[in-house]
Design an enzyme around this catalytic site. Structure first.
Site, mmCIF file in Angstrom:
data_model
loop_
_atom_site.group_PDB
_atom_site.id
_atom_site.type_symbol
_atom_site.label_atom_id
_atom_site.label_comp_id
_atom_site.label_asym_id
_atom_site.label_seq_id
_atom_site.Cartn_x
_atom_site.Cartn_y
_atom_site.Cartn_z
ATOM 1 N N ARG A 51 0.787 -1.236 0.000
ATOM 2 C CA ARG A 51 0.000 0.000 0.000
ATOM 3 C C ARG A 51 0.818 1.285 0.000
ATOM 4 O O ARG A 51 0.302 2.345 -0.322
ATOM 5 C CB ARG A 51 -0.922 0.015 1.224
ATOM 6 C CG ARG A 51 -2.037 -0.984 1.140
ATOM 7 C CD ARG A 51 -2.741 -1.132 2.452
ATOM 8 N NE ARG A 51 -1.845 -1.651 3.477
ATOM 9 C CZ ARG A 51 -2.203 -1.955 4.704
ATOM 10 N NH1 ARG A 51 -3.445 -1.777 5.076
ATOM 11 N NH2 ARG A 51 -1.328 -2.435 5.558
ATOM 12 N N HIS A 180 4.633 -25.461 3.022
ATOM 13 C CA HIS A 180 6.074 -25.533 2.752
ATOM 14 C C HIS A 180 6.696 -26.839 3.246
ATOM 15 O O HIS A 180 7.767 -27.226 2.794
ATOM 16 C CB HIS A 180 6.811 -24.311 3.290
ATOM 17 C CG HIS A 180 6.961 -24.289 4.776
ATOM 18 N ND1 HIS A 180 6.004 -23.795 5.608
ATOM 19 C CD2 HIS A 180 7.963 -24.712 5.560
ATOM 20 C CE1 HIS A 180 6.413 -23.923 6.846
ATOM 21 N NE2 HIS A 180 7.602 -24.476 6.855
ATOM 22 N N GLU A 218 9.314 -26.819 18.406
ATOM 23 C CA GLU A 218 9.970 -25.522 18.219
ATOM 24 C C GLU A 218 10.434 -25.014 19.573
ATOM 25 O O GLU A 218 9.770 -25.257 20.584
ATOM 26 C CB GLU A 218 8.987 -24.509 17.637
ATOM 27 C CG GLU A 218 8.541 -24.821 16.226
ATOM 28 C CD GLU A 218 7.459 -23.852 15.766
ATOM 29 O OE1 GLU A 218 7.792 -22.817 15.195
ATOM 30 O OE2 GLU A 218 6.283 -24.142 16.026
ATOM 31 N N ASP A 237 -2.667 -24.507 13.401
ATOM 32 C CA ASP A 237 -1.438 -23.965 12.815
ATOM 33 C C ASP A 237 -0.526 -25.059 12.276
ATOM 34 O O ASP A 237 0.201 -24.843 11.306
ATOM 35 C CB ASP A 237 -0.690 -23.156 13.898
ATOM 36 C CG ASP A 237 0.467 -22.357 13.320
ATOM 37 O OD1 ASP A 237 0.241 -21.647 12.325
ATOM 38 O OD2 ASP A 237 1.590 -22.455 13.851
ATOM 39 N N HIS A 242 0.467 -29.115 7.946
ATOM 40 C CA HIS A 242 1.777 -29.768 7.787
ATOM 41 C C HIS A 242 1.775 -31.223 8.262
ATOM 42 O O HIS A 242 2.223 -32.127 7.567
ATOM 43 C CB HIS A 242 2.858 -29.044 8.596
ATOM 44 C CG HIS A 242 2.942 -27.581 8.342
ATOM 45 N ND1 HIS A 242 2.903 -27.049 7.082
ATOM 46 C CD2 HIS A 242 3.076 -26.527 9.180
ATOM 47 C CE1 HIS A 242 3.000 -25.737 7.162
ATOM 48 N NE2 HIS A 242 3.104 -25.392 8.425
HETATM 49 P P1 NAP Z 1 2.838 -9.326 7.289
HETATM 50 O O1 NAP Z 1 4.270 -9.218 7.675
HETATM 51 O O2 NAP Z 1 1.810 -8.700 8.169
HETATM 52 O O3 NAP Z 1 2.703 -8.680 5.822
HETATM 53 C C1 NAP Z 1 1.469 -8.441 5.250
HETATM 54 C C2 NAP Z 1 1.669 -7.801 3.896
HETATM 55 O O4 NAP Z 1 0.397 -7.506 3.350
HETATM 56 C C3 NAP Z 1 2.444 -6.493 3.916
HETATM 57 O O5 NAP Z 1 3.333 -6.469 2.829
HETATM 58 C C4 NAP Z 1 1.369 -5.452 3.738
HETATM 59 O O6 NAP Z 1 1.890 -4.356 3.038
HETATM 60 C C5 NAP Z 1 0.387 -6.182 2.857
HETATM 61 N N1 NAP Z 1 -0.965 -5.672 2.953
HETATM 62 C C6 NAP Z 1 -1.737 -5.618 4.069
HETATM 63 N N2 NAP Z 1 -2.953 -5.092 3.773
HETATM 64 C C7 NAP Z 1 -2.935 -4.817 2.455
HETATM 65 C C8 NAP Z 1 -3.870 -4.259 1.557
HETATM 66 N N3 NAP Z 1 -5.099 -3.886 1.966
HETATM 67 N N4 NAP Z 1 -3.524 -4.108 0.268
HETATM 68 C C9 NAP Z 1 -2.297 -4.484 -0.168
HETATM 69 N N5 NAP Z 1 -1.359 -5.023 0.637
HETATM 70 C C10 NAP Z 1 -1.671 -5.177 1.930
HETATM 71 O O7 NAP Z 1 2.396 -10.830 7.080
HETATM 72 P P2 NAP Z 1 3.327 -12.097 6.795
HETATM 73 O O8 NAP Z 1 3.853 -12.615 8.082
HETATM 74 O O9 NAP Z 1 4.299 -11.762 5.719
HETATM 75 O O10 NAP Z 1 2.263 -13.170 6.307
HETATM 76 C C11 NAP Z 1 1.725 -13.141 5.000
HETATM 77 C C12 NAP Z 1 0.898 -14.407 4.792
HETATM 78 O O11 NAP Z 1 1.735 -15.540 4.908
HETATM 79 C C13 NAP Z 1 -0.214 -14.615 5.808
HETATM 80 O O12 NAP Z 1 -1.280 -15.276 5.178
HETATM 81 C C14 NAP Z 1 0.400 -15.572 6.826
HETATM 82 O O13 NAP Z 1 -0.585 -16.333 7.485
HETATM 83 C C15 NAP Z 1 1.240 -16.431 5.910
HETATM 84 N N6 NAP Z 1 2.376 -17.064 6.552
HETATM 85 C C16 NAP Z 1 3.375 -16.326 7.084
HETATM 86 C C17 NAP Z 1 4.459 -16.958 7.662
HETATM 87 C C18 NAP Z 1 5.615 -16.158 8.221
HETATM 88 O O14 NAP Z 1 6.597 -16.800 8.619
HETATM 89 N N7 NAP Z 1 5.571 -14.839 8.250
HETATM 90 C C19 NAP Z 1 4.513 -18.352 7.709
HETATM 91 C C20 NAP Z 1 3.467 -19.101 7.143
HETATM 92 C C21 NAP Z 1 2.411 -18.436 6.577
HETATM 93 P P3 NAP Z 1 1.776 -2.814 3.490
HETATM 94 O O15 NAP Z 1 1.419 -2.769 4.930
HETATM 95 O O16 NAP Z 1 3.155 -2.284 3.180
HETATM 96 O O17 NAP Z 1 0.747 -2.273 2.595
#
Ligand code: NAP
Length: 490
Positions: A51, A180, A218, A237, A242
């Site tokens: 965004r 993954h 973990e 989770d 997994h």
């Molecule tokens: P995060 O750090 O909160 O990142 C969320 C992303 O979404 C940011 O880049 C944010 O960008 C963007 N975003 C939020 N609202 C938006 C909107 N309305 N329009 C466009 N972009 C928007 O989340 P994350 O940890 O990376 O997780 C992402 C996904 O992966 C989730 O579904 C999570 O369950 C899954 N996941 C994550 C992990 C992990 O290790 N992190 C592991 C397994 C699964 P801006 O705020 O810059 O706009």
């Protein structure tokens, strides 16, 4: 032994959530590594979406910083990172708003033909909205692929709703639900071990196998992730996705072919053959404070939280192959070590000819998913020296790092493999919609029964072995969990 690199055609990958944690820690390093080994051509475009307002320079600087932080040292030199960053474009777009979609469409249409993939690395609440927008606006073409991160739904109903919305715009063959764990080398090797060798398959059944253990432990707690985790818990989770996927690969019948639907049909049959879980065969835990960390409830910032940070359960698969063979699954946060492994415990020899010695223990096949992916077969041998027939248990150990002699760097991590599979259009290692729904149908009643019981998850010591009741779950069957330890074996 040489490792083949099959370059793919240049593609367009749109990453929604390019500024997020997952994109920075996993997706960018995975792509950069595949670029550095020549698998991804330089004409590829990676289009980041988020965004914030950013100039091209600012965006590239952010990507460079993320790579510097998360790319393992020595993976790519500076020039390679620079060339890789030339693939990057940025589109400012709030997926809940109207602006930015046309710009994204125009950018993609500059090159109408390459493979087009959309990676939704954003909160799951945005999955349906984005996919419908992509479909309705024509940004997603017939051959486009959409990649969704876990969690895929929160329960059966939400998974069904999400599937329905996805399928209103995408065909199932375009949908990649990423897990993954399925991209891990050892998990794929499980299939090679079973179906590319004739040695194990005749033993792979209730006649020879005593039980199966799957452990995902973990050391970290939930600090910093409490908001998400406290609504999910270990069952949603870890177990629903997994661990059940790994269980399916252990238990499935040999598919007729190694293609996506043949493999996924067999996995689905396993889930459908699972007996309903009896709540008495499940244990929930919450870690206590200690060893430098707060308690689960403190870290969740929810003093009354009833969410489990650990689960242990005993599952039964009612079919000819597995009747009477328990599958024990356990997972937890703040446990003694960071380790994921599978143990196939074989039965003891049927008759002990060494009367003066204790009967030999059954063999065990251990597949380590992390750390140090590899396979160990525990054997019984004679203890060297005089003094009669005394037995010793020894590991026959195959670590992939050693076997591949330093070439494991080229193997890369699970995300690399899975993203390349998306580009190649290979869905074998991705969950199909009906699998996700069937898995929810199995875990939902237990989660509901836990809630109804009103009982608090059993507290367990931080950096210990998990809830006492999980140990008892095994002991009452006259069995033991394998020690949670980081070393391959002891
Ligand atoms: P995060 O750090 O909160 O990142 C969320 C992303 O979404 C940011 O880049 C944010 O960008 C963007 N975003 C939020 N609202 C938006 C909107 N309305 N329009 C466009 N972009 C928007 O989340 P994350 O940890 O990376 O997780 C992402 C996904 O992966 C989730 O579904 C999570 O369950 C899954 N996941 C994550 C992990 C992990 O290790 N992190 C592991 C397994 C699964 P801006 O705020 O810059 O706009």
């Amino acid at each position: 032994m040489s490792l083949n690199i099959n370059p793919v055609e240049a593609f367009d990958l749109v990453v929604f959530g390019i500024t997020g944690d997952l994109a920075h820690r996993k997706i960018l390093p995975a792509l950069c590594h595949r670029f550095s080994i020549g698998q991804i051509p330089k004409e590829t475009r990676i289009i980041g979406v988020a965004r914030g307002e950013k100039s091209k320079e600012q965006f590239h600087a952010e990507m460079a910083e993320a790579l510097d932080k998360h790319l393992p040292k020595g993976r790519c030199d500076d020039q390679c990172v620079k060339d890789f960053l030339d693939c990057f474009h940025y589109v400012k777009l709030d997926v809940l708003g109207e602006d930015g979609w046309q710009e994204l469409k125009d950018l993609l249409n500059e090159r109408p033909n390459p493979v087009r993939a959309f990676y939704l690395s954003v909160a799951p609440s945005l999955f349906a909205e984005i996919s419908v927008r992509l479909g309705k606006s024509g940004i997603a073409t017939e051959g486009s692929r959409i990649v969704l991160e876990k969690p895929f739904g929160h329960d059966l109903q939400s998974a069904k709703d999400l599937n329905a919305r996805l399928k209103s715009c995408f065909d199932e063959c375009q949908i990649y639900r990423i897990d993954h764990y399925l991209g891990k080398e050892t998990v794929q090797n499980l299939m090679a071990l079973r179906f590319a060798n004739a040695l194990f398959e005749p033993l792979w059944n209730s006649q020879h196998i005593d039980h199966v253990q799957i452990t995902v432990a973990e050391t970290l707690g939930i600090a910093g992730r409490g908001g998400y985790y406290d609504h999910a818990g270990a069952m949603r989770d870890m177990v629903q996705n997994h661990m059940m996927q790994v269980m399916c690969l252990i238990a499935m019948e040999p598919p007729a072919r190694f293609d996506a639907d043949s493999v996924r049909d067999e996995k689905l049959k396993v889930i459908k053959a699972l007996d309903p879980l009896d709540i008495r065969n499940t244990v929930r835990g919450q870690y206590r404070a200690g060893n430098g960390g707060g308690s689960y409830r403190e870290e969740a910032e929810n003093p009354d939280s009833m969410t489990e940070s650990a689960v242990a359960l005993k599952a039964a698969i009612s079919n000819w192959r597995w009747s009477g063979v328990p599958f024990y699954l356990r997972t937890g946060k703040r446990l003694r070590a960071h380790v994921s492994e599978i143990m196939i415990k074989f039965k003891e020899p049927p008759h002990n000819i060494f009367e003066q010695s204790r009967p030999a223990e059954g063999n065990a096949l251990i597949l380590r998913l992390q750390p140090g992916e590899g396979i160990t077969l525990m054997m019984t041998i004679k203890e060297p020296g005089s003094g009669g027939m005394r037995f010793l248990r020894v590991p026959l150990d195959m670590s992939f790092a050693e076997t591949l002699g330093g070439r494991t760097g080229v193997l890369g991590n699970a995300y690399e493999r899975l993203i390349m599979d998306v580009i190649r259009g290979d869905q074998t290692l991705f969950m199909r919609g009906d699998e996700a729904e069937a898995a929810w149908a199995w875990v939902d009643p237990v989660i509901a029964a836990w809630q109804e019981s009103g009982e608090r998850p059993q507290p367990y010591d931080a950096l210990g072995s998990g809830p006492e009741a999980a140990l008892a779950l095994m002991h009452r069957d006259g069995r033991e969990w394998r020690e949670i330890e980081t070393e391959p074996d002891a």
